[in-house]
Design an enzyme around this catalytic site. Sequence first.
Site, PDB file in Angstrom:
ATOM      1  N   LYS A 173       0.427  -1.947  -0.092  1.00 53.53           N
ATOM      2  CA  LYS A 173       0.029   0.136  -0.106  1.00 53.53           C
ATOM      3  C   LYS A 173       1.049   0.815  -0.253  1.00 53.53           C
ATOM      4  CE  LYS A 173      -3.918  -0.992   0.445  1.00 53.53           C
ATOM      5  NZ  LYS A 173      -5.292  -0.575  -0.298  1.00 53.53           N
ATOM      6  N   SER A 190       0.801  -9.756  -0.363  1.00 55.40           N
ATOM      7  CA  SER A 190       0.493  -8.399  -0.029  1.00 55.40           C
ATOM      8  C   SER A 190       0.789  -7.899   1.252  1.00 55.40           C
ATOM      9  CB  SER A 190      -1.170  -7.931  -1.117  1.00 55.40           C
ATOM     10  OG  SER A 190      -1.173  -8.286  -0.136  1.00 55.40           O
TER      11      SER A 190
END
Length: 505
Positions: A51, A305
């Site tokens: 992110k 992720s």
Amino acid sequence: MPKNYIKKILEARVYDVARETPIDHARLLSARLDNNVLLKREDLQPVFSFKLRGAYNKMYSLTDEERARGVICASAGNHAQGLALAARHMDVKATIVMPRTTPKIKVDGVRSHQAKVLLIGDTFDEAAAHAQKLVAEKGLVYVHPYDDPEVIAGQGTIGVEIMRQHPDPIDAIFVPVGGGGLLAGIAAYVKYVRPEVKIIGVEPEDAACLQAAMAKGRRVTLPQVGLFADGVAVATIGKEPFRIIRQLVDEVITASTDEMCAAIKDIFEDTRSIAEPAGALALAGLKKYVANGGVTGQTLIAIASGANTNFDRLRYISERTEIGEKREAVLSVMIPERPGSFKRFCSAMGKRGITEFNYRYAEGGEAHIFVGLQIAEGSEDRAEVVAALQAKGYPVVDLTDNEMAKLHIRHMVGGPAPASITDELVYRVEFPERPGALLNFLTHLGQRWNISMFHYRNHGAAYGRVLLGLQAKASERREIEAVLDSIHYRYSEETANPAYEIYLS
């Protein structure tokens, strides 16, 4: 094809704070699946999540005047930490609105980057509404976690790295999906450079907003989403990501909670790193793709992720892993209540490992045992175990896919209710893990109906899970559910669940 994104991705400014992450060979998993399985290690970023890329690229695109006003976002975790670090690096004031249910590890992570944290509401929607209120009142600049071209471009730099790091043939790339920013960014670049590479999105079964949108041909809003994989618990796919995804993505796969837990273990065994549920989601989808299609000899890449998970959650994750790998069967078996029954049952199992055995003396000549058994990977062996037990005269109920049995029954003691407990209704309820939430729950229900059964166990997640029995007639069902609706706790009735009927009714 949205070619305008290629230039934006190539010009994206991310490496002031982000790092180029490696692609690791999952040696053990590759051998097991008979494919070349690779992991793109975005869990190695400074904030342990991809992110940071999108948040910083968006920050860099702002004007001096916009930066002077300060930035704000609503987030329960990874986007918040990415924006906080980006803002600190650029000396911009950042306000992060987080639900009160946000795990402490994520709140502390944001505060460590000197961002202002506001804990508002129990849900993301409540936090987001407050963030928008501050945008209107104070002129702060809202940085969206996924529905923004600059954020999408920042995430797309992962695709650039994959193409450069692995010039050899790639059959498919598996990408976790929440709001769709990561999937859109990777798909936009990879499909332009190497259109033969399949791009496959992976969602949780209980938060499959993209799969629903693809089926309808338009964005839809799910009435509710599961919270286990909080990093991708999104009810509506982003507008701009969906515009890209519907043109470029080849397939969307869903994964269950147990399959994500199994993928967390796979990543640990190959890398000695612990992924968060959303961080292992892509690998869970990869494994399902291989199993369903009989795929062998291919090169498959999964995006690992993120790794922001509470240590407390590991107990729950480890419990569910063997079921996720389809290496454990959970069964309810009826045995005679007489000496030697245990021994005879164990003999019927042969050399098969027993992972769990729960029993309590019962009157009436028969006892139900709750048993976990090791099985060979796959569902065929499970069916053979059940059939073999039935052939030897044991009545069996397969509870392997029964969520109530796995979450509650296996941890409960006390046996069936006494004869004095009649007209019992049973519910599974989720409530926010914050001080006062349980009291609020009991205040609304406990004063109106007698609570005849209660089981709660903390899983280190944002929401607690309760199995509740109420002394109430079937005619009172609507009244009970009206109360549950009024306090906005998610619930499902389980009175007809076979696990309850066997062990607790």
